[in-house]
Design an enzyme around this catalytic site. Structure first.
Site, PDB file in Angstrom:
ATOM      1  N   ARG A  39       0.661  -1.274   0.046  1.00  0.00           N
ATOM      2  CA  ARG A  39       0.219  -0.096  -0.064  1.00  0.00           C
ATOM      3  C   ARG A  39       0.759   1.436  -0.020  1.00  0.00           C
ATOM      4  O   ARG A  39       1.833   1.323   0.670  1.00  0.00           O
ATOM      5  CB  ARG A  39      -0.941   0.185   1.274  1.00  0.00           C
ATOM      6  CG  ARG A  39      -1.987  -1.100   0.963  1.00  0.00           C
ATOM      7  CD  ARG A  39      -2.725  -1.177   2.496  1.00  0.00           C
ATOM      8  NE  ARG A  39      -4.008  -2.154   2.464  1.00  0.00           N
ATOM      9  CZ  ARG A  39      -3.614  -3.436   2.735  1.00  0.00           C
ATOM     10  NH1 ARG A  39      -2.574  -3.990   3.154  1.00  0.00           N
ATOM     11  NH2 ARG A  39      -4.806  -4.109   2.509  1.00  0.00           N
ATOM     12  N   HIS A  85      -1.009  -2.331  -4.651  1.00  0.00           N
ATOM     13  CA  HIS A  85      -0.375  -3.315  -5.429  1.00  0.00           C
ATOM     14  C   HIS A  85      -0.272  -2.642  -6.836  1.00  0.00           C
ATOM     15  O   HIS A  85      -0.173  -3.076  -7.793  1.00  0.00           O
ATOM     16  CB  HIS A  85      -0.844  -4.462  -5.572  1.00  0.00           C
ATOM     17  CG  HIS A  85      -1.105  -5.360  -4.427  1.00  0.00           C
ATOM     18  ND1 HIS A  85       0.131  -5.350  -3.652  1.00  0.00           N
ATOM     19  CD2 HIS A  85      -1.914  -6.111  -3.861  1.00  0.00           C
ATOM     20  CE1 HIS A  85      -0.036  -6.107  -2.647  1.00  0.00           C
ATOM     21  NE2 HIS A  85      -1.296  -6.745  -2.770  1.00  0.00           N
ATOM     22  N   HIS A 118       2.504 -12.561  -5.555  1.00  0.00           N
ATOM     23  CA  HIS A 118       1.271 -12.510  -4.562  1.00  0.00           C
ATOM     24  C   HIS A 118       0.681 -13.914  -4.494  1.00  0.00           C
ATOM     25  O   HIS A 118      -0.544 -14.071  -4.937  1.00  0.00           O
ATOM     26  CB  HIS A 118       0.160 -11.224  -4.941  1.00  0.00           C
ATOM     27  CG  HIS A 118      -0.487 -11.172  -3.763  1.00  0.00           C
ATOM     28  ND1 HIS A 118      -1.227 -11.970  -2.974  1.00  0.00           N
ATOM     29  CD2 HIS A 118      -0.646  -9.639  -3.411  1.00  0.00           C
ATOM     30  CE1 HIS A 118      -1.740 -11.040  -1.979  1.00  0.00           C
ATOM     31  NE2 HIS A 118      -1.563  -9.985  -2.254  1.00  0.00           N
ATOM     32  N   GLU A 126       5.091 -12.294   1.277  1.00  0.00           N
ATOM     33  CA  GLU A 126       5.546 -11.405   0.177  1.00  0.00           C
ATOM     34  C   GLU A 126       6.573 -10.849   0.680  1.00  0.00           C
ATOM     35  O   GLU A 126       6.626  -9.782   1.664  1.00  0.00           O
ATOM     36  CB  GLU A 126       4.330 -10.414  -0.218  1.00  0.00           C
ATOM     37  CG  GLU A 126       2.852 -11.010  -0.746  1.00  0.00           C
ATOM     38  CD  GLU A 126       1.747 -10.074  -0.412  1.00  0.00           C
ATOM     39  OE1 GLU A 126       1.566  -9.246  -1.270  1.00  0.00           O
ATOM     40  OE2 GLU A 126       1.141 -10.342   0.727  1.00  0.00           O
TER      41      GLU A 126
END
Length: 368
Positions: free
Chosen positions: A100, A125, A196, A333
């Site tokens: 973010r 993203h 992801h 991630e």
């Protein structure tokens, strides 16, 4: 997480093209006027399929303790389903900025750049026009490796600079899947690419990941506000539900009374890795049900752990018609920190002309 050098597409080396016509029919299509295909890589340890839409992993099959190949990532059976449900990000390369950016804006060299808002007031993203929602070109492929490329034009999704990026997936002899990223820009910009994948080591479609044991080599997490944007502070994990310095069941403390857990509805946080510069092991996950263990190595300073808190039974069904319910997958991630462009004290994500962005992450699988 929530929802949590471009070149010709002529595929000169066809070793990785999937030959199964049924699977091909589900993926052979066009998105935004570009051809989408399904590709397969295989060695004596792993078997994976990928699509050039979002440069994403579609399946990742690894042997369990009985030698049975088990698909450990979530996804869909067709390119159309991925496109229709693009904001699930299943298996995709996300960016330009993975994670973010607060208020969907950042300042660079005195200029404010406004990004696409796709997570309330924030950008997630890379926004709606992130690279996960683009068709990449296949540069080269063999039976065990494939390189895909995408050129993101200046101001795409609000980001400055024309960025040429490549991602290479390579299956290694030790049971590892390596993901290597490279990029260049013609104008100063920010960049933070990651994959992801949603994992369930019991097998995609299993109802829960709360029985998985997780270890993360991190002494702190990045504190977030109620919109999951970093405050700029680090919080020590010792003595809290975020302490995974020793193998701990994901579900052991997920319902603890903890302000950060309440905000994320579970785990959806950046773990500030203890590692120094270079490529090192940073985490491991183990599922006793299948005996599958996954070790994560990376060059990145952070690791976003997401425990599938926004998943629900009513989500579109996944591969083979399976339901993916609440907390039936986790994401780990590798990344630079969320909202780093707005926090000078975080490791910088600035990329300048003449520099090369380079990052590598490996997911290594074994059984015990």
């Amino acid at each position: 997480m929530a929802y949590g050098c471009q070149s010709s597409s002529t595929q000169s080396k066809q070793a990785a093209t999937l030959t199964d016509s049924t699977s091909n029919q589900a993926f052979d299509s066009q998105i935004d006027g570009k051809e989408v295909k399904l590709f397969q890589l295989k060695n004596n340890k792993l078997a994976i399929t990928l699509t050039n839409y979002g440069a994403r992993l579609v399946s990742l099959k690894v042997p369990d303790k009985d030698g049975k190949l088990t698909d450990v990532i979530l996804g869909y059976d067709s390119a159309k389903e991925y496109k229709d449900n693009y904001n699930n990000f299943y298996g995709a390369i996300v960016g330009r900025y993975g994670n973010r950016i607060g208020k969907a804006s950042f300042k660079l060299n005195g200029e404010v750049y406004s990004l696409e808002k796709n997570d309330g007031e924030n950008s997630l993203h890379g926004g709606t026009n992130g690279v996960y929602n683009k068709v990449w070109d296949v540069v080269s492929s063999t039976s065990t490796s494939i390189t895909l490329a995408y050129t993101s034009p200046d101001k795409e999704a609000g980001y400055p600079g024309t960025v040429k990026m490549e991602v290479t997936y390579t299956m290694e002899d030790n049971g590892a899947l390596a993901i290597a990223y490279q990029a260049t820009t013609d104008k100063e910009t920010v960049l933070n690419l990651t994959n992801h994948a949603y994992f369930n080591l019991n097998g995609a479609g299993d109802s829960s990941i709360l029985d998985h044991e997780l270890q993360i080599d991190a002494k702190a997490i990045t504190e977030v506000d109620n919109t999951l944007i970093p405050t700029g502070k680090s919080l020590p994990v010792a003595g809290t539900a975020f302490d995974f310095t020793k193998p701990t069941r994901i579900g052991a403390r997920i319902e603890d009374q903890n302000a950060q857990l309440k905000i994320g509805k579970g785990y959806d946080h950046n773990f500030e890795l203890n590692k120094k510069d270079g490529f090192q092991k940073v985490a491991q996950v183990y599922a006793a049900k299948t005996g599958i263990e996954m070790d994560i190595y990376t060059t990145e300073p952070g690791l976003q752990f997401y425990s599938g808190n926004f998943m629900k039974d009513s989500d579109p069904k996944g591969k083979e018609g399976k339901v993916y319910p609440f907390r039936s997958a986790f994401c780990l991630e590798t990344q630079h920190f969320p909202d780093a462009p707005n926090h000078p004290n975080f490791v910088s994500t600035v990329l300048k002309p003449g520099e090369k962005y380079s990052s590598k992450t490996t997911y290594q699988f074994s059984v015990k």
